[in-house]
Design an enzyme around this catalytic site. Structure first.
Site, PDB file in Angstrom:
ATOM      1  N   ASP A  42     -45.849 -15.887 -35.532  1.00 49.34           N
ATOM      2  CA  ASP A  42     -46.279 -15.886 -37.054  1.00 49.34           C
ATOM      3  C   ASP A  42     -47.945 -16.504 -37.052  1.00 49.34           C
ATOM      4  OD1 ASP A  42     -46.780 -15.834 -39.847  1.00 49.34           O
ATOM      5  OD2 ASP A  42     -45.394 -17.639 -40.231  1.00 49.34           O
ATOM      6  N   ASP A 273     -51.327 -11.359 -41.363  1.00 46.82           N
ATOM      7  CA  ASP A 273     -49.921 -12.286 -41.051  1.00 46.82           C
ATOM      8  C   ASP A 273     -49.155 -11.714 -40.431  1.00 46.82           C
ATOM      9  OD1 ASP A 273     -47.905 -13.895 -41.296  1.00 46.82           O
ATOM     10  OD2 ASP A 273     -47.852 -13.931 -43.543  1.00 46.82           O
TER      11      ASP A 273
END
Length: 392
Positions: A42, A273
Site C-alpha cells: 500500500d 495509491d
C-alpha cells in the site's frame, strides 16, 4: 531521469506481487521475526502491521464477531515465539481506513524482510483488535508512504489516539534507506491487470515492487518527473511552503476525455495509491466521463457508484502530468464487482466519484491508473516519476 531509472532495473530486492479479491488487491510475502505472511502492498498508507495471534474480531460497527469473519489468511503473528521481537511500551497502534475497517493494539520492533530486502528493528503494529474485510489470504499490510501518516500514539488506550499524541516513525522503506540496505533512495511499482474471472484465492506474478531499483517491465519512452506535493502543517491543505509529507501526491494538469475541454479538470491533491482499486476523482470529472460509456453508465445514489455493462465500451481517458499524457487502457475502466440476486455478474466503472473539488479533499489514482505505468517514488528528493508501460 528515465534512462537512469532503466539502468537500475533488477530483481535484487524486488518483491513479486500476487493478486487476490478478484485480482483487485496486490500482495507480497513478508517475513517478520522468522514468520512469513502475505500482506497488502500500500503506497497510500505508511504502517507495516500484522494481526496478532489471539486477536479479537469485530464488524465495521464494532460488534464482536468470530475470528473467521475478519478473513485473515493466518492465525496471526505470534510475538511470543519471535526471538527478535521487542515490545514498545506505553504506546498503541490505532488506524482506520476509508472503507470503515479499523485496527488497534500493541506496537513493537522486529526484523522485517520483503523481496530480499531485510531491515532490523523495524517498528510495526501488532493489532489485537480488528475489524477487517479480509480475503482469506492477507494477514496485514506493508505501508510505503511517509512517516507523517503512521499510526502510533503516546497512549496505551487506542480510543484516545489523536494528533496531539501522535508519534511518527520510519516506515519500512525509510528504515531501509537509513540502514543503507538499498543502493538508491527510491522504490518503483508495476501492477499488472489481472483476470477477475479467475476464482482462485491468489493469482501469482501480477507485478513488482523494486526497492532501490526499477521494476523489470517493458517501458514506453513517455515519462514525467514531478515533486511530491506537500501539505500545510497548519491547515492540512496542499502547500509547498514548509510542507509536511503524508501521501505520494501528484499535481495533475488535466484529465482528458471526450468533452473534457469544457471542464477545468486540473487538480493538485491526487495520490498514487496501490491500496485502492479504483480512481476516485472530482465529481464533475467523473459525471462527465461516465456519461461517455456505450451504453451510458448508470449512477446508483444509494451506493454512490457508477454501474456499467460488463461488455460496455469505455471512452478513452488520459491523465496529463507535467505535460505528458498517460492513457488508461479501456480494459481497466470496466471492473467486475460481484453478482446480483440472480447470479449475474455486475460491473462498475473504474473511475468513481471522489467528491467535490475542494482543497481539503484527497483524490486517488488507484490500480486502474497504475496498471498502465511504472511509478517511482524517491523519498530523498521527494519526487515521483511516472513512466508509461509498453502495451501488454
Amino acid at each position: 531521469m528515465l534512462s537512469s531509472l532503466r539502468s537500475h532495473a533488477s530483481l535484487n530486492n524486488t518483491a513479486v506481487l500476487a493478486g487476490a479479491d478478484l485480482d483487485q488487491e496486490y500482495l507480497s510475502n513478508i517475513t517478520v521475526g522468522g514468520q512469513t505472511f502475505t500482506a497488502i502492498v500500500d503506497t497510500g498508507s505508511s504502517d507495516t502491521w500484522l494481526v496478532k495471534k489471539g486477536f479479537k474480531c469485530f464488524n465495521l460497527t464494532g460488534t464482536p464477531e468470530s475470528t473467521e469473519t475478519c478473513g485473515f489468511g493466518s492465525d496471526g503473528f505470534d510475538t511470543a515465539t519471535s526471538k527478535t521481537f521487542k515490545t514498545l511500551p506505553n504506546v498503541s497502534f490505532n488506524i482506520s481506513y476509508g472503507d470503515g475497517e479499523f485496527l488497534s493494539g500493541p506496537v513493537g520492533f522486529d526484523t522485517v524482510s520483503v523481496g530480499g530486502l531485510t531491515v532490523k528493528q523495524q517498528e510495526l503494529g501488532t493489532p489485537d483488535l480488528a475489524a477487517w474485510n479480509g480475503d482469506g489470504v492477507n494477514s496485514g499490510l506493508l505501508g510505503l508512504a511517509y512517516p507523517g501518516l503512521t499510526s502510533v500514539y503516546n497512549t496505551t488506550d487506542p480510543t484516545k489516539a489523536s494528533s496531539a499524541n501522535h508519534i511518527a516513525y520510519d516506515p519500512f522503506f525509510f528504515t531501509a534507506v537509513k540502514q543503507n540496505m538499498v543502493t538508491n533512495p527510491f522504490f518503483s511499482v508495476a501492477l499488472d491487470r489481472g483476470t477477475p474471472s479467475d476464482d482462485s484465492d491468489m493469482t501469482p506474478n501480477l507485478g513488482y515492487v523494486a526497492f532501490g531499483g526499477m521494476a523489470p517491465v517493458a517501458l514506453d519512452k513517455t515519462a514525467a518527473t514531478v515533486p511530491v506535493q506537500g501539505y500545510s502543517a497548519t491547515t492540512g491543505n496542499p502547500s509547498n511552503k514548509n510542507p509536511v509529507y503524508f501521501y505520494y501526491t501528484v499535481d495533475v494538469d488535466a484529465y482528458v476525455f471526450s468533452g473534457s475541454a469544457k471542464l477545468n479538470t486540473s487538480n493538485s491533491n491526487t495520490i498514487l495509491d496501490t491500496g485502492t482499486t479504483l480512481n476516485y476523482l472530482p465529481t464533475k470529472v467523473v459525471k462527465a466521463y461516465n456519461a461517455g460509456f456505450v451504453p451510458k453508465a448508470t449512477y446508483d445514489a444509494d451506493q454512490d457508484l457508477y454501474f456499467v455493462g460488463c461488455n460496455a465500451t469505455a471512452p478513452a481517458f488520459s491523465v496529463t502530468i507535467a505535460g505528458k499524457k498517460f492513457p488508461i487502457d479501456a480494459r481497466d475502466q470496466v471492473l467486475e464487482a460481484g453478482t446480483d440476486d440472480d447470479g449475474n455478474v455486475v460491473c462498475i466503472s473504474g473511475t468513481q466519484n471522489g467528491g467535490a473539488d475542494t482543497p481539503d479533499n484527497v483524490f486517488i489514482l488507484g490500480d486502474v491508473f497504475l496498471h498502465n505505468v511504472v511509478s517511482t517514488f524517491n523519498i530523498k528528493t521527494n519526487e515521483m516519476t511516472v513512466t508509461r508501460r509498453a502495451k501488454y
